[in-house]
Design an enzyme around this catalytic site. Structure first.
Site, PDB file in Angstrom:
ATOM      1  N   ASP A 184       1.085  -1.238  -0.095  1.00 54.29           N
ATOM      2  CA  ASP A 184      -0.012  -0.202  -0.037  1.00 54.29           C
ATOM      3  C   ASP A 184       1.657   1.337   0.031  1.00 54.29           C
ATOM      4  O   ASP A 184       1.981   1.718  -0.384  1.00 54.29           O
ATOM      5  CB  ASP A 184      -0.805  -0.186   0.849  1.00 54.29           C
ATOM      6  N   TYR A 311      -3.160  10.833   2.072  1.00 51.29           N
ATOM      7  CA  TYR A 311      -3.072  10.870   0.197  1.00 51.29           C
ATOM      8  C   TYR A 311      -3.238  12.385  -0.235  1.00 51.29           C
ATOM      9  O   TYR A 311      -3.357  12.191  -1.687  1.00 51.29           O
ATOM     10  CB  TYR A 311      -4.528  10.468   0.128  1.00 51.29           C
ATOM     11  N   HIS A 364      -4.446  -7.851   0.953  1.00 49.82           N
ATOM     12  CA  HIS A 364      -4.091  -6.529   1.356  1.00 49.82           C
ATOM     13  C   HIS A 364      -2.698  -6.397   2.474  1.00 49.82           C
ATOM     14  O   HIS A 364      -2.078  -5.764   2.294  1.00 49.82           O
ATOM     15  CB  HIS A 364      -5.118  -5.156   0.691  1.00 49.82           C
TER      16      HIS A 364
END
Length: 391
Positions: A184, A311, A364
């Site tokens: 990630d 982000y 993930h």
């Protein structure tokens, strides 16, 4: 006057009873939304499941026991770049060969928690049925704004800046050369470690290559790459709303998620289910205690807003940075249940791929979902590079 080296301080998290009392009161006072009959998870978090989880969080979950279990890991804090950085530093146990230092970087929505199961498998492989010669010194930092690291008061740090902090951290810990791995956002950080510090990173392992960024002629892409681009676009349209919010208006969501533990759980739990290899049954991959340990760390540290802001920072990384090719030896483990699994052609376009595997289990959060399998992936990939870090 000579520079004073950063001070490494042992760290143990201790939650005040009043903080847990406040958490339980908020959970019991949750104002629940309505939901269409039989909606399940089709519109987002299943409210029926969440009510069950929240009831357990309020009246059954033993956070002090979980906090004590996490305290068994050797944890520290150090000040770097004006920020307090929390990290695990676990040294190899009874190694029979060169010890490779390894920095592991987590992503969202978690913290060092992602690697809490895998640390002993990597530091003491002999005690877990593996070769003692594959022992690592393991460093697992919390990214600034996540977990027990400080939240940046000013602009959030992007993955490039975090990679620079990790290079400094590994130097402070006495590791001139080391391996790097992550998934990630941790894949991004590990990539920039290899790009910006190729003289120090002996090899880099990633679980993904991130979402595709391509500025060339589409005619140069293989049919597999073009199909993958289409798949990623379809995934973004159906699953990417959270990312758009994080990149553009993270503070709006942060208000409710910081105030409501049930809301925070809804935001995180939906992703744990969607991104893990659980075939729709969340508790096939995580127990309730494991889910709530992750969510409680975020709640007690107040880091959901600061974690989402990363982000926004990463969205501003210039395209030329995103297009750089990693020349450091690179390995990829594309776990079956992960969200974006690029074709080999794309990986080779962006990195010097020396090993690519596709494990049949795990998603993930593979280091937590399948720690033994993930540990073996790292052992196998880094085995040829051990002497490079010590020779």
């Amino acid at each position: 006057m000579p520079d004073v080296p950063p001070r490494l301080e042992p760290f143990t998290a201790r939650t005040e009873p009043a903080a847990l009392d406040d958490l339980r009161a908020r959970l019991r006072a949750t104002r629940w939304p309505d939901a269409p009959e039989e909606a399940g998870w089709s519109l987002g978090t299943d409210v029926t499941y969440l009510r069950e989880l929240v009831a357990y969080w309020a009246d059954g979950f033993d956070w002090p026991a979980q906090e004590a279990a996490l305290a068994q890991l050797p944890r520290f804090r150090v000040r770097l770049g004006g920020l307090g950085i929390h990290y695990v530093h676990a040294r190899a146990v009874a190694p029979t060969g060169p010890v490779l230092p390894l920095v592991l970087t987590h992503g969202w929505p978690d913290s060092f928690w992602r690697y809490s199961k895998v640390v002993p498998l990597l530091t003491d492989p002999g005690a877990h049925g593996a070769d003692p010669a594959d022992a690592f010194d393991v460093v697992v930092p919390d990214v600034p704004g996540y977990g027990y690291s400080d939240r940046p008061a000013g602009p959030p740090l992007d993955s490039v800046a975090v990679a620079g902090l990790w290079a400094e951290l590994m130097g402070v810990l006495g590791y001139p050369r080391f391996g790097a791995a992550g998934g990630d956002i941790g894949s991004h950080v590990s990539r920039y470690l290899a790009l910006d510090h190729p003289d120090r990173v002996v090899a880099v392992h990633r679980m993904d290559a991130g979402l595709p960024v391509f500025t060339g002629d589409p005619a140069d892409l293989t049919p597999e790459e073009l199909a993958w681009f289409d798949d990623v676009a379809a995934w973004g349209a159906s699953e990417g709303a959270y990312g758009a919010m994080h990149r553009t208006k993270p503070q709006t969501a942060a208000v409710g998620l910081t105030d409501s533990p049930a809301g925070l759980a809804a935001w995180i739990v939906e992703k744990l289910r969607a991104w893990s290899d659980c075939d729709g049954d969340l508790e096939r991959s995580f127990t309730k205690d494991e889910i709530l340990t992750n969510v409680t760390i975020s709640w007690l540290t107040g880091t959901i807003g600061s974690s989402m802001r990363m982000y926004h920072a990463n969205a501003a990384i210039p395209p030329h940075q995103l297009a750089r090719r990693v020349e450091v030896p690179s390995g990829f483990s594309l776990f079956r249940g992960d969200v974006v699994r690029p074709p080999r052609a794309w990986l080779e376009r962006s990195a010097n791929v020396v090993r690519l595997t596709e494990p049949a289990r795990g998603g993930h959060f593979a280091p937590f979902e399948e720690p033994e399998l993930y540990a073996e992936e790292l052992r196998a990939f880094f085995r040829p590079y051990r002497t490079a870090a010590t020779g």
